[in-house]
Write a protein that holds these residues in place. Structure first.
Motif: not given
Length: 380
Positions: A126, A169, A150-153, A138
């Motif tokens: 991330e 996560c 919910t989140g970003q990689k 995340t």
């Protein structure tokens, strides 16, 4: 017929027609090449029983021993068969499910990997949590019979083509570092998942950003217990550095031979400093092979960090050597459409070798602590 001869004969008989055109295509820095054709080729491999060789017959493989697996990967590389598209599913996620998954997960996820019906990507890194993977932010929350994510990689290889992602996560609010992480299996083809390709130095885009915006997966699509994700994620990285690296080294040898030939052609081989670097590279490749074979029989562990550190540094230095033997000519393109030469692509993409799949700094820390028994590095 020996197993190696069987592999060689099958490849000779099947790398024909349209598949002959795929020889040598694909691989790091070149995953954009003939992807659909390579996928069709891999499905032919699957139909003939050449995928997941080391898996037990119970799980859809052949139960092949280390020697036969090495023979297959070496013959595959020697035949210049196209780069595999199912590496992440076959060599990372599959062994993880076999080792830690439930019976239902094995029944659901292993057959499509063996048949190359579903492709996978890895959701680890991330922004702010690359080499320091324990900083993952995340989050996933259990909502009835499903997880909401919910989140970003980032730096997610082949995410555009993937059907599923195994994602690390944070599932325990307020947890930090290695605690409170879970290993979730997430479908990529849903409204809550957005994939944005990242343009690399080579001009290609096999790495991607992946955004999860209230994406969902089933409550049962967790490998291991909630909060046990770190242990399972580290095991996956160990599986990544398995027997397929012997085939990778055949490709390295081919690259080195091309560099040596270029040095002869340009006269660079007469330079004592460049000749010394060529010799060191030749020796390093053989040391790499011997070390890989030495560690192959054991379970994945800290020793795999040694292999990653060795080949990452060796390959980066080979990229530097590839352009150095060309001199000034290595810095310019031949002409329109100004595509990179093999040496230029090798130089540019190999800059990433000491970063992805565990940076050099992280590998040295693992070796220091878990192999040499040195005190743990101070952490904030």
């Amino acid at each position: 017929m020996t197993f190696r001869a069987e592999v060689r004969a099958w490849l000779r008989d099947n790398l024909t027609g349209e598949f002959a055109e795929a020889r040598g295509l694909g691989g790091p820095g070149r995953e954009h090449e003939a992807f659909d054709l390579r996928l069709a080729w891999e499905r032919r491999l699957a139909a003939a029983g050449w995928t997941c060789l080391g898996w037990s017959q119970e799980h859809g493989g052949r139960g092949a021993g280390i020697a036969d697996q090495v023979a297959f990967h070496e013959e595959y590389a020697l035949a210049r068969a196209p780069a595999r598209v199912n590496h992440i599913g076959e060599n990372l996620l599959g062994p993880t499910i076999i080792a830690f998954g439930t019976g239902e997960q094995r029944e659901r996820f292993l057959p499509p990997i063996v048949a190359v019906r579903e492709l996978w990507c890895q959701g680890y890194s991330e922004p702010g949590a690359g080499s320091d993977l324990a900083a993952v932010r995340t989050r996933a929350e259990l909502d009835g019979d499903r997880w909401r994510i919910t989140g970003q990689k980032v730096w997610t290889s082949l995410a555009v083509e993937a059907d599923w992602c195994f994602a690390l996560c944070r599932t325990e609010p307020g947890s930090t570092r290695h605690h409170g992480l879970s290993y979730l299996l997430v479908p990529m083809r849903q409204d809550g998942v957005e994939v944005r390709p990242i343009v690399q130095l080579t001009g290609t885009s096999e790495f991607n950003e992946v955004f999860f915006d209230d994406a969902v997966t089933g409550a049962a699509d967790i490998v291991g217990a909630p909060g046990d994700g770190w242990r399972i994620a580290m095991a996956t990285l160990g599986f990544e550095r398995g027997v397929a690296t012997l085939g990778q080294q055949v490709g390295f040898r081919r690259e080195l031979e091309a560099v040596i030939e270029a040095a002869r052609r340009t006269g660079a081989i007469d330079d004592p400093l460049l000749r010394d670097r060529l010799v060191r590279s030749w020796i390093g490749l053989r040391v790499m092979r011997l070390n890989a074979i030495r560690t192959m029989e054991g379970a994945p562990g800290a020793g795999s960090s040694i292999s990653k550190l060795v080949w990452g540094v060796w390959h980066r230095e080979l990229g530097e050597l590839a352009v150095d033997v060309l001199g000034a000519a290595g810095m310019i393109a031949d002409g329109p459409p100004y595509e990179l030469s093999d040496a230029q692509r090798l130089y540019l993409f190999s800059r990433a070798d000491t970063i992805y799949a565990g940076s050099n700094e992280i590998q040295r820390g693992i070796i220091a602590e878990r192999v040499l028994g040195l005190p743990r590095e101070a952490r904030p």
